[in-house]
Design an enzyme around this catalytic site. Sequence first.
Site: not given
Length: 323
Positions: A35, A261
Amino acid sequence: MSKFVTFGETMVLFEAATQGRLRYVPSFLKKIGGAESNVAIALTKLGHSATWFGKVSDDEMGHYVVREVKAEGVDTECVTYTTDAPTALYIKEHRREEELAVYYYRHDSAGSTLTKEDLAYEKIADASILHVTGITPLLSDSCYEAVLAGIQCAKEHGTFVSFDPNLRFALIHKLGEEVARQRLVTIAAQADLILPGLDEAKWLFGDMEEQDYLTKGIELGARKVVIKNGGDYSLFKDEQGTGKVNSFRVKQVVDPVGAGDGFAAGVLAGLLEKKSLEESVRMGAAVGALVIGVKGDIEGLPTRKEVDAFLCDDNKVYGGVSR
């Protein structure tokens, strides 16, 4: 000096090259995913300098991760290595079209051994934004302490703190739901920007009306709050007011992993450019829409030119209505 800094675990990804259950898949594509590094890479593609660091094994897999992140233009000079734990892996299974399963192999990984002594405090102090997620503090006690230490450094030096809960229920169940919630709420209370999905906000703060989650975030101490409601819309609130940005529709969702993200990176890019929160959220929505059309965590991350072209395209679908 990087304007943006983040840290956490980046894993080696093995993506099934064909559809079907893994037992029948003969070959895989080797990639990376994490992430925090996804956001760092996305920001470099959007024209900003970014630093990512973490802890990886001092072996071929660990060096592969660092090489791939560095190749995307991200500063990786503060990554640390260990010989005591392996680099984490995860596998993507495409059972059939639009049906994706993800399997993680990160127990006692190198990334989970990160400590506050491993942090690049000088990078955090010099950055405009420190971005953290809810994944790293649930990997281990030392990772939680590292996140708190990183935030403390940011606060001491006037670095803006962004927090995306990015819930991973396998980690939550292993640690225990109440402990996990306490850790993430503690971090949220120290963030300047909170970026949860609507379901994540409900898990963190209980059952409320959508608008109440915005108020809750501000009451905790955040200066800006963005609540994502899947692919439909995002709500936002800051000192300038409250608003709603509809999502962009896409013809086909190829791979949803990494869309959040990308959204976060778009929002953060907008804030780095001194745009309003509404403009920043719209940029995040555009990046997220472009990401999900391509397989892989980072392969679909768009360039700034692509985002600008998308936002200027009169034929795109916005909020379910053709513009």
